[in-house]
Design a protein around this motif. Structure first.
Motif, PDB file in Angstrom:
ATOM      1  N   ASP A 197      21.263  46.368  37.428  1.00  9.54           N
ATOM      2  CA  ASP A 197      22.378  45.859  36.358  1.00  9.54           C
ATOM      3  C   ASP A 197      23.281  46.745  36.354  1.00  9.54           C
ATOM      4  O   ASP A 197      24.196  46.904  36.283  1.00  9.54           O
ATOM      5  CB  ASP A 197      21.795  45.342  35.232  1.00  9.54           C
ATOM      6  CG  ASP A 197      22.825  45.104  34.150  1.00  9.54           C
ATOM      7  OD1 ASP A 197      23.462  44.019  34.465  1.00  9.54           O
ATOM      8  OD2 ASP A 197      23.104  45.555  33.089  1.00  9.54           O
ATOM      9  N   VAL A 198      22.696  48.352  35.879  1.00 11.52           N
ATOM     10  CA  VAL A 198      23.772  49.559  35.577  1.00 11.52           C
ATOM     11  C   VAL A 198      24.382  49.840  36.892  1.00 11.52           C
ATOM     12  O   VAL A 198      25.545  50.187  36.759  1.00 11.52           O
ATOM     13  CB  VAL A 198      22.501  50.492  35.072  1.00 11.52           C
ATOM     14  CG1 VAL A 198      23.510  51.818  35.016  1.00 11.52           C
ATOM     15  CG2 VAL A 198      22.190  50.226  33.922  1.00 11.52           C
ATOM     16  N   GLU A 199      23.780  49.831  37.982  1.00 10.00           N
ATOM     17  CA  GLU A 199      24.389  50.112  39.399  1.00 10.00           C
ATOM     18  C   GLU A 199      25.441  49.226  39.513  1.00 10.00           C
ATOM     19  O   GLU A 199      26.631  49.500  39.933  1.00 10.00           O
ATOM     20  CB  GLU A 199      23.317  50.323  40.552  1.00 10.00           C
ATOM     21  CG  GLU A 199      22.397  51.315  40.257  1.00 10.00           C
ATOM     22  CD  GLU A 199      21.190  51.064  41.425  1.00 10.00           C
ATOM     23  OE1 GLU A 199      21.309  49.953  42.128  1.00 10.00           O
ATOM     24  OE2 GLU A 199      20.533  51.940  41.534  1.00 10.00           O
ATOM     25  N   SER A 200      25.230  47.770  39.274  1.00 13.79           N
ATOM     26  CA  SER A 200      26.559  46.897  39.543  1.00 13.79           C
ATOM     27  C   SER A 200      27.779  47.130  38.533  1.00 13.79           C
ATOM     28  O   SER A 200      28.879  46.971  38.942  1.00 13.79           O
ATOM     29  CB  SER A 200      25.681  45.521  39.345  1.00 13.79           C
ATOM     30  OG  SER A 200      26.789  44.366  39.368  1.00 13.79           O
ATOM     31  N   ARG A 201      27.223  47.503  37.315  1.00 13.33           N
ATOM     32  CA  ARG A 201      28.336  47.650  36.336  1.00 13.33           C
ATOM     33  C   ARG A 201      29.071  48.983  36.683  1.00 13.33           C
ATOM     34  O   ARG A 201      30.282  48.840  36.536  1.00 13.33           O
ATOM     35  CB  ARG A 201      27.716  47.631  34.915  1.00 13.33           C
ATOM     36  CG  ARG A 201      27.033  46.399  34.358  1.00 13.33           C
ATOM     37  CD  ARG A 201      26.277  46.583  33.277  1.00 13.33           C
ATOM     38  NE  ARG A 201      27.080  47.011  32.165  1.00 13.33           N
ATOM     39  CZ  ARG A 201      26.946  47.602  30.751  1.00 13.33           C
ATOM     40  NH1 ARG A 201      25.285  47.269  30.731  1.00 13.33           N
ATOM     41  NH2 ARG A 201      27.567  47.861  29.986  1.00 13.33           N
ATOM     42  N   ILE A 202      28.371  49.856  37.353  1.00 11.99           N
ATOM     43  CA  ILE A 202      29.201  50.963  37.753  1.00 11.99           C
ATOM     44  C   ILE A 202      30.113  50.918  38.646  1.00 11.99           C
ATOM     45  O   ILE A 202      31.161  51.099  38.681  1.00 11.99           O
ATOM     46  CB  ILE A 202      28.210  52.244  38.053  1.00 11.99           C
ATOM     47  CG1 ILE A 202      27.405  52.793  36.510  1.00 11.99           C
ATOM     48  CG2 ILE A 202      28.712  53.318  38.616  1.00 11.99           C
ATOM     49  CD1 ILE A 202      26.543  53.636  36.947  1.00 11.99           C
ATOM     50  N   ALA A 203      29.668  50.036  39.775  1.00 12.63           N
ATOM     51  CA  ALA A 203      30.488  49.677  40.780  1.00 12.63           C
ATOM     52  C   ALA A 203      31.811  48.866  40.358  1.00 12.63           C
ATOM     53  O   ALA A 203      32.803  49.220  40.744  1.00 12.63           O
ATOM     54  CB  ALA A 203      29.720  49.028  42.136  1.00 12.63           C
ATOM     55  N   SER A 204      31.451  47.829  39.521  1.00 13.81           N
ATOM     56  CA  SER A 204      32.553  47.234  39.167  1.00 13.81           C
ATOM     57  C   SER A 204      33.572  47.875  38.226  1.00 13.81           C
ATOM     58  O   SER A 204      34.888  47.764  38.167  1.00 13.81           O
ATOM     59  CB  SER A 204      31.999  46.096  38.126  1.00 13.81           C
ATOM     60  OG  SER A 204      31.320  45.239  38.720  1.00 13.81           O
ATOM     61  N   GLN A 205      33.002  49.068  37.609  1.00 15.15           N
ATOM     62  CA  GLN A 205      33.890  49.837  36.545  1.00 15.15           C
ATOM     63  C   GLN A 205      34.597  50.865  37.414  1.00 15.15           C
ATOM     64  O   GLN A 205      35.707  51.080  36.943  1.00 15.15           O
ATOM     65  CB  GLN A 205      33.021  50.760  35.591  1.00 15.15           C
ATOM     66  CG  GLN A 205      33.755  51.135  34.266  1.00 15.15           C
ATOM     67  CD  GLN A 205      34.132  50.166  33.464  1.00 15.15           C
ATOM     68  OE1 GLN A 205      33.885  48.887  33.339  1.00 15.15           O
ATOM     69  NE2 GLN A 205      35.383  50.499  32.530  1.00 15.15           N
TER      70      GLN A 205
END
Length: 338
Positions: free
Chosen positions: A154-162
């Motif tokens: 989840d954190v990796e996905s949010r970082i990519a989106s951000q």
């Protein structure tokens, strides 16, 4: 109109904390339809979304790596804490880990106790635990493994989106012409970069905890006799010991006597005042009265009852007349007076 549509386009990426890159691409496509003149700015994300939509549903995906946070606590009884801590440092260094913290203290001047926090790689975790348990007598052991794979993904996905959101805002800033649009975009960029940095810090913390296991080692030294037996001659008190004991006893006695005198002081003051009144007031008055008293009258001497009156018969203790020559009121052998 262009700025509002662009910010609405990027808001979906910043607000969706648990969305993936595909959902972010769909939001970009929706924004592109709302603003046709910005299709080039969001085209990359739209193409990624279309590629994700056109992907075959049955396509196989590689299984995600499992991420675990491992912690353990050991309590070991050893002969010497200092020697054991040196051995523990060597074991941890050989495993590629490090000593996070160490606390050693002396308990009651009898034995040592130490607490060490160790960080070791996950692949060496079990081996290090076995080595540490073999340093002495194992008293207690606790181990725990927590799966945080979902949180890491989840954190990796949010970082990519951000990161994609920050890149889009930068693109809008390059194309903005009005000062008001530039100021608005700068504020939005600062906010999204701060969110990105927070996510990166969270990712670093997760990476550290999942790559290195944490072991808390408590070392207890065996208790030894506090006082060893001494020969009889060494147990005798010396001259200075006797002098010190006598002086302490004298000081204690004097202190108690002072306490007793302090308690009797009010009573002694009252007794002293009473003695002073009797000595200098009452006693002189009694002496003066004795000197001024009148002479006493002569005292008559009583006749003894055992001597009978003249002319009376003699009798004994029972009142009977004594035998003998009775005369007219004269004793035996005497002639009564004419």
């Amino acid at each position: 109109m262009l700025l509002a549509a662009s910010l609405a386009l990027t808001a979906g990426c910043a607000g969706g904390g648990t969305t993936s890159q595909a959902s972010d691409g769909k939001a970009a496509v929706a924004g592109s339809e709302a603003a046709p003149d910005r299709q080039d700015g969001a085209g990359g994300s739209g193409d990624a979304a279309k590629a994700a939509d056109t992907a075959k549903p049955g396509a196989s995906k590689a299984p995600a790596a499992q991420h675990l946070i491992r912690t353990a606590s050991l309590s070991v009884e050893v002969d010497r804490v200092a020697a054991t801590t040196d051995r523990v440092r060597a074991v941890v260094a050989a495993a590629g880990g490090r000593v996070e913290s160490e606390t050693t203290e002396r308990v009651d001047e009898e034995y040592d106790r130490s607490t060490m926090v160790l960080r070791v790689p996950q692949d060496r975790y079990d081996r290090v635990l076995a080595d540490l348990a073999g340093t002495g007598k194992l008293l207690d052991r606790t181990a725990e493994a927590k799966d945080v794979t979902d949180q890491v993904v989840d954190v990796e996905s949010r970082i990519a989106s951000q990161r994609a959101s920050v890149a889009r805002v930068r693109t809008l800033m390059e194309r903005a012409e009005r000062l008001a649009d530039v100021v608005t975009l700068e504020g939005e960029l600062s906010r999204r970069q701060a969110d990105l940095e927070a996510l990166l810090a969270q990712q670093a913390s997760l990476k550290d905890r999942t790559s290195l296991a944490t072991i808390t080692l408590n070392l207890h030294e065996k208790e030894r006799a506090a006082v060893e037996e001494k020969p009889a001659e060494e147990g005798r008190p010396g001259f200075l010991d006797a002098l010190s004991g006598g002086w302490n006893a004298l000081v204690s006695v004097v202190a108690w006597m002072l306490v007793v005198l302090a308690a009797l002081a009010p009573w002694l003051a009252v007794a002293l005042a009473g003695y002073a009144v009797w000595r200098w007031v009452l006693r002189p008055r009694r002496a003066a009265r004795a000197r001024t008293a009148p002479a006493s009258a002569p005292v008559a001497v009583p006749v003894p009852a055992s001597v009978p009156a003249q002319g009376a018969p003699r009798t004994n203790a029972a009142g009977l007349p004594l035998p003998g020559k009775e005369t007219d009121g004269a004793p035996d052998g005497e002639t009564p007076a004419p």
